[in-house]
Design an enzyme around this catalytic site. Structure first.
Site, short mmCIF file in Angstrom:
data_model
loop_
_atom_site.label_atom_id
_atom_site.label_comp_id
_atom_site.label_asym_id
_atom_site.label_seq_id
_atom_site.Cartn_x
_atom_site.Cartn_y
_atom_site.Cartn_z
N LYS A 105 28.64 103.72 43.97
CA LYS A 105 27.46 102.86 43.93
C LYS A 105 27.12 102.25 45.29
CE LYS A 105 26.96 101.66 39.12
NZ LYS A 105 28.14 102.31 38.48
N GLU A 121 20.30 93.40 38.69
CA GLU A 121 20.87 93.13 37.38
C GLU A 121 22.10 94.02 37.24
OE1 GLU A 121 18.20 95.49 37.23
OE2 GLU A 121 19.66 97.01 36.68
N SER A 125 33.57 109.90 40.28
CA SER A 125 32.66 108.83 40.70
C SER A 125 33.35 107.51 41.02
CB SER A 125 31.60 108.61 39.62
OG SER A 125 32.21 108.33 38.37
C1 LIG Z 1 28.08 103.02 37.30
C2 LIG Z 1 29.03 104.13 37.29
C3 LIG Z 1 28.69 105.40 36.77
C4 LIG Z 1 27.38 105.69 36.11
O1 LIG Z 1 26.26 105.54 36.94
P1 LIG Z 1 25.45 106.81 37.46
O2 LIG Z 1 24.22 106.20 38.02
O3 LIG Z 1 25.19 107.70 36.30
O4 LIG Z 1 26.28 107.48 38.49
C5 LIG Z 1 29.63 106.41 36.83
N1 LIG Z 1 30.86 106.20 37.36
C6 LIG Z 1 31.23 105.00 37.86
C7 LIG Z 1 32.59 104.85 38.42
C8 LIG Z 1 30.33 103.93 37.85
O5 LIG Z 1 30.71 102.74 38.34
#
Ligand SMILES: *Cc1c(COP(=O)(O)O)cnc(C)c1O
Length: 400
Positions: free
Chosen positions: A96, A118, A384
């Protein structure tokens, strides 16, 4: 002819549409804010000084490039080749921050003094509070009262970073109510405030802007894969989808490479037919959500359905318009993974590779055995985020 072009293009058009999805469906009061951003974002992002500052912060603050790691034992088990793109090693523990760094630099160039955002689970709020501290801008994060209680550690983090966390006490006191209040704040402070959206959702130009900031993920994968296997393109790129920003970033430079299969993994929650799910493409229909035409989970008469997933980041009733188009056009292969499957995959990855993934990312791992992977395939999974934040959930399963 124009229709054919539209169907095969995965770039946003000048009206903000991907195929049938996107646009800017906003109240008139928000028009000046969104229009200012739309008129300026590409020019700002293309300035050499902007790029230099963005790239330097990605390198020295976020810790990019993130490694592309060959997961040997997982590959052996699945009899194929799996690489993990380690977004979990970014500063603050997830992808993020790639986006919040980019957006705060845009905000500075638009002379904004204050950032509003938010947050649901608090991950985007923490990434926003982090870059506000870095740049010395005021930060106000709206969060549902119930979410504040559920995600106390992230509230504490945001406050330690100097942000003001404002409880949203209306409605269901969760993400959508926080969104409403953040929007209201923005409408009332159009001149000096920038609204940082945390995924590839919202009115144009947000989905395109966020996808471009996150596209550094696939830019790096191409280079790293060339070094490791002698070609820039894998056979598969796999990513989880909440709103879709890590997936958009991992897919971005492969959108027009039809030999690369793009697998998007949504949260089935307790199961697709249980009424406790967040699998938008499986259960949703076209409609307007948070300022864009997309696919969303809704009742017969168009009310947004309350989503459910064990993972807070995937607990969203829609997907970004790019993903709606990838689904609609068949370019993306959309799958759904249950809570149970995700937790099992997290346990496996932890023991096979010594990497505890975020619950969100575990959904992407869990889909791998279902793809019919061949020994010669090269697969890149976007990991992610890291799983520290999910430890109490994992612990409950271990002890159950
Ligand atoms: C917020 C988040 C997501 C989901 O958000 P996307 O916009 O779909 O990438 C996925 N993995 C993690 C670790 C997150 O913090």
């Amino acid at each position: 002819m124009e229709d054919i072009l539209k169907e095969t293009s995965f770039e946003v058009n000048n009206k903000g549409f991907y195929g049938h999805f996107g646009g800017a469906f906003i109240p008139e009061m928000l028009y000046p804010n969104v229009e200012e951003l739309r008129e300026n974002y590409l020019q700002i992002m293309n300035e050499p000084e902007f790029q230099a500052e963005f790239r330097a912060l990605l390198a020295d603050y976020v810790g990019r490039p993130t490694p592309l790691f060959l997961a040997r034992r997982l590959s052996e088990q699945l009899n194929t080749t799996i690489y993990l793109k380690r977004e979990d090693l970014c500063h603050t523990g997830a992808h993020k921050i790639n986006n919040t760094i980019g957006q705060i630099l845009v905000a500075k160039r638009l002379d904004k003094q204050r950032i509003v955002a938010e947050t649901g689970a608090g991950q985007h709020g923490v990434a926003t509070a982090t870059v506000c501290a870095l740049m010395g801008l005021e930060c106000i994060v709206y969060m549902g009262q119930i979410d504040m209680e559920r995600q106390k550690p992230n509230v504490d983090r945001m406050r330690m970073l100097g942000a003001t966390v404002v409880p949203a006490t209306s409605g269901s006191q969760t993400l959508k109510d926080a969104t409403n209040e953040a929007m209201r704040h923005w409408i009332n402070n159009p001149v000096d405030t920038h609204y940082i959206i945390g995924s590839v959702v919202g009115p144009h130009p947000y989905p395109d802007m966020v996808a471009r900031f996150q596209s550094v993920i696939s830019e790096e994968i191409k280079k790293q894969l060339t070094n490791k296997v002698g070609r820039p393109n894998p056979d598969y790129v796999v990513a989880c989808v909440g709103g879709g920003s890590n997936a958009a970033g991992a897919f971005f430079h492969y959108l027009n490479e039809p030999s690369v299969k793009l697998v998007a993994v949504e949260a089935a929650g307790m199961g697709l037919t249980t009424g406790h799910s967040a699998a938008t493409t499986a259960l949703g229909k076209p409609g307007v959500l948070h300022g864009s035409r997309t696919i969303l989970m809704q009742t017969e008469d168009g009310q947004v359905t309350e989503p459910y997933s064990i993972s807070a980041g995937l607990d969203y009733p829609g997907i970004g318009p790019l993903h709606a188009h990838l689904f609609d056009s068949g370019r993306g292969d959309f799958r759904a993974i249950t809570d149970e499957e995700a937790v099992q995959a997290a346990m496996e990855l932890s023991r096979l590779e010594g990497i505890i993934p975020a619950l969100e990312s575990a959904h992407a791992i869990a889909v791998l055995p279902k793809l019919g992977l061949q020994p010669n395939d090269v697969v890149v999974v976007c990991l992610s985020g890291r799983g520290d934040k999910d430890l109490s959930t994992y612990t409950k399963y271990i002890n159950a």
